[in-house]
Design an enzyme around this catalytic site. Structure first.
Site, PDB file in Angstrom:
ATOM      1  N   ASP A 193       0.841  -1.197   0.000  1.00 30.56           N
ATOM      2  CA  ASP A 193       0.000   0.000   0.000  1.00 30.56           C
ATOM      3  C   ASP A 193       0.874   1.244   0.000  1.00 30.56           C
ATOM      4  OD1 ASP A 193      -2.906   1.198   0.838  1.00 30.56           O
ATOM      5  OD2 ASP A 193      -1.290   2.286   1.852  1.00 30.56           O
ATOM      6  N   TYR A 239       2.758  10.061  -0.521  1.00 24.95           N
ATOM      7  CA  TYR A 239       3.861   9.492   0.248  1.00 24.95           C
ATOM      8  C   TYR A 239       5.205   9.766  -0.426  1.00 24.95           C
ATOM      9  CZ  TYR A 239       0.169   6.648   2.485  1.00 24.95           C
ATOM     10  OH  TYR A 239      -0.958   6.198   3.130  1.00 24.95           O
ATOM     11  N   HIS A 278      -8.004   9.592  -1.666  1.00 26.73           N
ATOM     12  CA  HIS A 278      -7.314   9.608  -0.373  1.00 26.73           C
ATOM     13  C   HIS A 278      -8.149  10.224   0.757  1.00 26.73           C
ATOM     14  CE1 HIS A 278      -2.918   9.311   1.134  1.00 26.73           C
ATOM     15  NE2 HIS A 278      -3.752   9.096   2.127  1.00 26.73           N
ATOM     16  N   LYS A 285      -3.048   5.789  -4.119  1.00 23.31           N
ATOM     17  CA  LYS A 285      -4.153   6.699  -3.831  1.00 23.31           C
ATOM     18  C   LYS A 285      -3.982   8.036  -4.550  1.00 23.31           C
ATOM     19  CE  LYS A 285      -3.855   4.807   0.831  1.00 23.31           C
ATOM     20  NZ  LYS A 285      -2.424   4.413   0.721  1.00 23.31           N
TER      21      LYS A 285
END
Length: 268
Positions: free
Chosen positions: A32, A37, A98, A62
């Site tokens: 994931d 990120y 998200h 996401k």
């Protein structure tokens, strides 16, 4: 989708390749990540170098639907293409919105574009993250496509029983982010430590087992090889019903509390 996967939140891109590679070597098959990120490239490099057949892997990323503005169809499609390119994949197994950011009133429009992405086959499934029951109601009123997953903050200090019941009624899988909480508070609670001693397991293993017995999908994160392997070693024991209830009680009623942002208010 494997019930226990590997998360890479807050893992720098330079470290993600090694961490994800270690996880895949240990036996994880679900990874994931997310655009925000900043480690999709490192994650993709690890997947490519792993030697694990693509059909055995489940990769989630996401859409970072920020900053403070409304998103249109073309922007969503470009963001998806960007994630796909950074991961070096020809499809994503699960693509999530998200955050709902209800104050912007654009997540339904974004979801309409997700319908297109799903229909194209470039995302095998689409879902949401941090959506509340009322947000799911909006989607249900305006789309026939049910989110495959809602990934939300969920742990014994914030068990989300009401939301899990909504998911069960609608056929939405519940996935927990920060399943072990953030920091050491949850894992050092006397009730958790006592169960760790009782079962001869780590506190993290006890909490992960609690999730699994509730049917939650979990994505614990670590960059420590020993802990990465330890978090996966939770399928050969089971908590007694009374012990599951004791962990439930940690976040019941007024005791329940978030660690992360409130989806009703979060906007960047």
């Amino acid at each position: 989708m494997p019930q226990l996967g590997f998360g890479v939140w807050q893992v720098p891109d330079a470290e993600a390749e090694h961490a994800v590679g270690t996880a895949l070597e240990a036996g994880y098959r679900s990874i994931d990540t997310a655009a925000v990120y900043g480690n999709e490239k490192g994650t993709g490099k690890a997947v490519a170098a792993s030697g694990v057949p693509r059909e055995e892997l489940f990769v989630t990323t996401k859409l970072w639907n920020g900053p403070k503005r409304r998103w249109d169809r073309d922007e969503v499609l470009r963001a998806f293409d960007d994630s796909l390119g950074k991961l070096g994949l020809d499809h994503i197994d699960l693509y999530l919105i998200h955050w709902p950011r209800p104050m912007r009133d654009d997540f339904v429009a974004i979801w309409k574009t997700f319908e297109e992405i799903a229909a194209s086959g470039r995302a095998k499934a689409v879902g949401v993250s941090n959506f509340r029951p009322e947000d799911l109601d909006r989607l249900a009123a305006e789309s026939a496509l049910v989110p495959a997953v809602n990934q939300v903050e969920l742990h014994p200090l914030f068990p989300q029983a009401e939301l899990r019941a909504v998911h069960a009624a609608r056929g939405i899988a519940t996935e927990a982010w920060s399943p072990l909480g953030q920091g050491k508070e949850l894992l050092t609670l006397p009730a958790v430590a006592a169960l760790a001693g009782k079962y001869g397991r780590s506190a993290a293993q006890v909490v992960l087992r609690w999730h699994l017995q509730h049917g939650n999908i979990v994505i614990p994160k670590s960059v420590t090889p020993a802990r990465i392997r330890e978090n996966l070693d939770v399928f050969d024991f089971e908590l007694e019903a009374a012990d599951v209830a004791a962990l439930d009680a940690l976040g019941s009623g007024a005791a329940g509390r978030r660690i992360g942002p409130d989806p009703a208010e979060f906007d960047v």
